[in-house]
Design an enzyme around this catalytic site. Structure first.
Site, PDB file in Angstrom:
ATOM      1  CE  LYS A   1      23.192 -87.612   6.505  1.00 15.71           C
ATOM      2  NZ  LYS A   1      23.889 -87.798   5.209  1.00 15.71           N
TER       3      LYS A   1
ATOM      4  CB  SER B   1      27.201 -86.250   6.059  1.00 16.71           C
ATOM      5  OG  SER B   1      26.299 -86.770   5.109  1.00 16.71           O
TER       6      SER B   1
ATOM      7  CB  SER C   1      27.178 -88.891   3.190  1.00 15.20           C
ATOM      8  OG  SER C   1      27.967 -87.719   3.156  1.00 15.20           O
TER       9      SER C   1
END
Lengths: 549, 549
Positions: B129, B204, B228
């Protein structure tokens, strides 16, 4: 009609005094500076009671578990000695022998019926700092405004200790706000050091320091956010452990600045031996405190970690040490204390290498600002609620210049703290890489002074930086200040590190400090209670202080 | 001359596209809603490359360790598939195959020389990420204003994974601010779900969801402060674990609201099997992350905890479950997902009993206020710095009505949080006392919907309350929405719990959701990663989803 704060405090003092049975009251107080030997000479305690109170907690729980002692006998002995302690040292905010004896009777009845103890602390009286809530009692924590409120719920630790068989009989005094390393408040005044009334018992767990110091209890429960377990342990020649945050349950205790989580206060035991500290820790962990207090890490006592240290002791530990943090030079007795530990360890084949304190000035300032991050709103609310004045030395730890911190400033502070912690870990690893072996612990002063004279505690950095790092720290009693060995430094002012350093060093007086306890702290990485305690125990043993008087 | 935010974003998009070698570029994009099967049909990947990318990470590291596969072959396969993934789904913020291949060559050279792997992840490509910092790359995290800054230091996790042998080749997209469970920002736009471009990939960690979902990687590294990791895992039919705070090293990662510590974001893996999640966790813990990141608890992987669950599986687990948290009723596919898990477990002899969600409305509101406790100052500073607009759904999670919170209000919030956590533990223990046995985990929805249509994610409570509690949670893929089984509820508006509930339920459309992934979360107490993962693994196995496509 509302009472004045003076009337409320006087009423509390009367209630504490009234809680002492007439037959335990002293007709006159001794005039000696030291009352340390008074309990043995007082005639109040029987030979068996003296023997009980001069035993170790580990021995007592074994005898209780084997039915060789009753809980009532043990509890009575400590209640009597604690009653003396309060009369001599002014250390109790609550004293409740009747409730304690009733609890002891229940435990004896249980033992009679089932022929086994209820738990690992069966029948052992524990003294509690007056932050721990016991149902039906007051927790005033030295604030006049908190008097008259009786607890309906208990602290999680109290509940678990009770289930483990512990008996409660007293809650001991603290400084107003808890944020001072001496013990004075407007409710009962000042608590004294049993070894010399001119010395502080330390703080904020100073009531525990005095009470356990004079063996009115064998294990006291204190808390530490900036030295509050370690300083009174050091000043009373006791062992004490500041566990890392998350090891012991703090839930539902009273506190100053409740909800402040940038640096957590932690709870831990103070005692006359490392073995008794371990008894407390293993007993609490055996109750699975993480199932009650969400902040407790689910980590049972790790005997395998102790075994590693036992093995290393044979091969030789690798320890760092420092005498001066670069901010305030300790007094000569403390420097000699460090030297004594280092030379003793070296004599026994351990490797002891200098540790360079990393940015302790930065750490000390950072934690000082954290303590005051609400602009001291919380503590002054509780002080002002009764009209009582602030005690004089509050400002020494609670930075009076700081304004209430803004949320984004706080977040920056969190990052500064985290980065500092990690830089410290980097230094730890770098030394390990240099040495090609693990650095097992670091030996350091706890305070710049031996048990200090009243109103002179000025520098918290030796203790507080360890709180900022959240390292595990165990206090080991070393020796006593000695005017024949610990001369004052001459002409220090010219070479002083700063004005605080100059002031602290100028206050050293070999005569006044003669005989004052000297200790060191053994510092391990975060949540290293098993290893660090095992190292501290070995150091105490090598020093001949495995069990202190 | 300063560039406009549009120019800066366009430049970044161009640089990402330029990072894809010509021979890996698609001439035309497929027009199907689903691109899930496209890599196999694309002709870009050789049979061996398809086999590698359709393997498991656990298998690959074994073959790499045995010298049956080279790191270059494995890395090339994933770089190719990731290049396709980005062209199909718009999921990368960084793509750096050259650096990856260079790293792979070094690992192959090491293996050639020493005939052994460097560590447990030797030669395994991991996608990251875009909060994780890799030296020499940008970490823009979807903010235009962060473009053009190249990292000089790596995140601790990156360093440790690298030492364990992992290879890095891409950093994946996130929603602006990270505080949304869909993935859209003004730098590259929206990331799509490989199974249907009309569905969100979640957020996310949505770039990871899409990338791992289409097997452009087998293990992705995500973060979770309110769902997330779990939401994109659920929306992509993946396993994912939200470890409790303190288990995995988060140090030196980029973040929104850096320094906010009331509820910590945590980092963890997303993968196609529980076994691959375990591979990641054990590999990281094997590097002793607590010696680098002060927030990590020194707790190695506890195989003994897994063994307890293995034993319990034979005797029968005790599990709680709930379908509705009392705030928003999930859509029919999610309700059927829960029922499927419950009935499957019961069929295999496990005890599954209803759990009453405790004050989830309170918890959901409390964490919402915590997210916004700086009055959203931090996130809007980073948005406004470039002049880019806020994405539309930021306000769904970031309470726009809250003013910057005062320090004493924050401390009160900390107490509310702690008390809520402890009340939840009380309920957990109460059920255990009722049942006379341990409650091993709780099964619950992660979201109210299957993989959602764009711009419809409205309710975070199923995920975020678990963050507030800091419980360990593992996502288990269950099934797919099916229009023939999951009819819309008729006349629900009249019985809706509240207007949000009515809105969410009204948006259910059996046709539009047909085929969308459905998952549950398996929730364990704080820091229970070993046990909770073992339970999740068993559930996946019983469902026939031990390894997902």
């Amino acid at each position: 009609m509302a009472s004045s704060w003076e009337e409320l405090a006087a009423d509390k003092r009367k209630r504490i005094n009234d809680s002492i049975p007439h037959e335990w009251r002293l007709q006159a107080l001794p005039s000696d500076d030291s009352v340390f030997d008074f309990p043995a000479k007082s005639g109040l305690l029987s030979d068996q009671e003296l023997k009980i109170t001069e035993s170790t907690a580990s021995d007592l729980v074994q005898q209780l578990a084997e039915g060789k002692l009753t809980a009532v006998a043990v509890t009575t002995a400590f209640c009597k000695r604690a009653a003396l302690a309060h009369q001599l040292l002014n250390c109790c905010l609550e004293f409740f022998p009747e409730m304690a004896i009733a609890q002891a009777k229940e435990l004896d009845a249980y033992y009679e019926k089932y022929k086994k103890p209820v738990g690992p602390l069966h029948g052992l009286p524990l003294s509690l700092k007056d932050q721990l809530r016991v149902k039906g009692l007051e927790t005033c924590m030295g604030y006049v405004s908190w008097l008259g409120k009786y607890d309906e719920n208990e602290s999680v630790l109290v509940t678990l200790l009770r289930r483990a068989g512990a008996i409660f009989y007293t809650k001991t005094s603290v400084p107003q706000t808890l944020m001072v390393c001496e013990t004075v408040n407007n409710v009962i005044g000042r608590t004294l050091n049993p070894r010399n009334k001119n010395w502080s018992c330390g703080g904020s767990s100073g009531g525990e320091g005095a009470m356990v110091g004079i063996r009115g209890g064998l294990i006291g429960v204190g808390t530490d956010i900036g030295g509050s377990i370690r300083v009174p342990s050091a000043f009373n020649f006791l062992y004490g452990i500041r566990p890392s945050h998350g090891r012991m349950p703090y839930a539902k205790m009273a506190n100053s600045m409740e909800g402040q989580e940038t640096v957590h206060s932690v709870v831990g035991p103070m005692a006359h031996s490392a073995a008794d500290l371990r008894l407390f820790l293993t007993s609490v962990l055996g109750m699975e405190p993480w199932k009650y207090d969400s902040k407790v890490v689910p980590m049972p006592w790790r005997s395998a970690e102790e075994d590693i240290i036992k093995l290393k002791i044979k091969e030789g530990l690798t320890l760092g040490y420092y005498s001066c943090d670069g901010v305030v030079l300790p007094h000569p007795p403390i420097l000699r204390g460090i030297e004594t530990v280092v030379s003793t360890l070296k004599d026994h084949g351990h490797q002891v290498i200098p540790w360079t304190p990393y940015k302790h000035d930065f750490g000390h300032n950072l934690i000082g600002n954290i303590y005051a991050s609400d602009g001291n709103t919380d503590v002054f609310k509780d002080i002002n609620a009764s009209g009582e004045p602030a005690i004089p030395n509050i400002k020494d730890l609670l930075n009076p210049d700081i304004k209430k911190v803004d949320m984004n400033q706080l977040w920056d502070t969190h990052l500064h703290k985290w980065n500092y912690q990690m830089e410290y870990l980097d230094k730890w690893r770098e030394l390990e890489e240099q040495q090609g072996r693990e650095l097992d612990a670091i030996i350091a002063p706890i305070t710049a002074t031996a048990a200090i004279r009243h109103n002179q505690f000025r520098y918290y950095g030796y203790a507080s930086v360890i709180n900022l790092l959240d390292f595990t720290s165990v206090v080991v009693p070393v020796t006593f200040a000695d005017k024949s060995l610990d001369s004052a430094k001459e002409n220090y002012q010219a070479q002083a590190l700063n004005s605080l350093d100059a002031t602290v060093q100028a206050e050293y007086d070999p005569e006044a400090y003669h005989g004052a306890p000297v200790a060191v702290q053994v510092i391990g990485r975060r949540l290293s209670e098993e290893r660090t305690l095992a190292i501290a125990e070995e150091i105490g043993k090598l020093l001949g202080n495995a069990v202190t008087p």
